[in-house]
Design a protein around this motif. Structure first.
Motif: not given
Length: 310
Positions: A37-43, A68-77, A82-87, A114-118
């Motif tokens: 498990l990769y515990v990843v800090a985000t901005p 929050d999958t929607r928040h993380t998808q926005q961050l990734l983009r 790009h990660r598929a929704g099922n990932e 990986a795990y990321v918070s908002d």
């Protein structure tokens, strides 16, 4: 074993393409064990605070668990990934125990997750602690990727003096009675205390802190963002400071309550230290004197050594 990152699909800000190239060049040759498990800090606000290692890992893991999958998808983009929704796996405070088992199952299959918070470093005030604990309990590895943290960010800008360390209190209870009990404890805490607060409760927190009188507090608002504001003032002046400008009540807050000033008369700490030295070992006497008087432990230790050599 080293793992090469998959080719990213740039659908976000093109300015991050060079960062992604640098990330893969700098971190791609490192070891990324499977079944971990990769515990990843985000901005916490400024996208440029995303580390190169975080960019690389978020592009190469098999799945990303997130608050929050929607928040993380926005961050990734936004950073060109790009990660598929099922990932993406939803793992938040309401389902953490159950979702953690789904992540554990993937890890046991040899996947990297990986795990990321908002925002910020997971498992400090945000969800993630149960997931990490479950990972350890299953005999699996949790790999921390350090980065942005509102707690450390606020402390670094507060100019807190002394060597007594600090206490992380996070969000105080919402209920008035429980909040009052927590405030009573803070009033007795001589060390620096880091607090977090949301905009809709900041005035209530300010009113509660005002009871601490002239003890100083540093307010960090919208840290790392465009309208970042940092101010240090007495606790009893915080309500008026917030009321002066409605903008000051907006955004996320990290506050540092400075160490309590000692009210001992000159020489009182010497008297306490001498009395304890007569009955206890030097280190124990110094530790207790520091807790009683609020004086820096290092200074007391040097004073005790000087007396011993006289």
């Amino acid at each position: 074993m080293s793992v090469s990152a998959p080719e990213s699909q740039p659908i976000g800000k093109p300015s991050f393409q060079r960062a992604l190239e640098a990330a893969h060049a700098a971190a791609g040759g490192q070891d990324y064990p499977s079944g971990a498990l990769y515990v990843v800090a985000t901005p916490i606000g400024n996208l440029a605070d995303m580390t190169l290692r975080a960019l690389h890992v978020l592009s190469m893991v098999d799945a990303i668990a997130c608050e929050d999958t929607r928040h993380t998808q926005q961050l990734l983009r936004a950073v060109g990934l790009h990660r598929a929704g099922n990932e993406l796996i939803a793992l938040h405070e309401h389902n953490e125990a159950e979702a953690a088992q789904a992540v554990i199952a993937r890890l046991q299959e040899g996947q990297r997750v990986a795990y990321v918070s908002d925002a910020g470093t997971p498992a400090v005030s945000d969800p993630g602690a149960r997931l990490v604990a479950a990972t350890h309990a299953a005999g699996l590895r949790a790999v921390p990727l350090p980065g942005a943290s509102s707690v450390i960010c606020a402390l670094s800008a507060a100019g807190v003096l002394g060597d007594g360390g600090f206490v992380f209190a996070g969000f105080l209870p919402a209920k008035a009675g429980e909040r009052g009990t927590a405030m009573d404890a803070l009033a007795q805490e001589p060390r620096a205390v880091v607090l977090l607060e949301a905009p809709h409760r900041i005035t209530a927190l300010a009113d509660a802190l005002a009871a601490l009188g002239g003890r100083r507090v540093t307010v960090g608002r919208e840290l790392t963002k465009q309208f970042e504001q940092i101010a240090t003032l007495p606790c009893n002046g915080l309500p008026a400071w917030l009321a002066e400008d409605p903008q000051r009540q907006r955004g996320e807050f990290a506050l540092v309550l400075h160490p309590a000033e000692t009210s001992n008369a000159p020489g009182d700490d010497d008297r306490v230290l001498r009395l304890l030295l007569a009955e206890l070992p030097l280190k124990t006497a110094v530790k207790l004197t520091a807790e009683i008087t609020g004086q820096p432990r290092n200074a007391l230790y040097q004073r005790a050594l000087q007396w011993r050599d006289e």
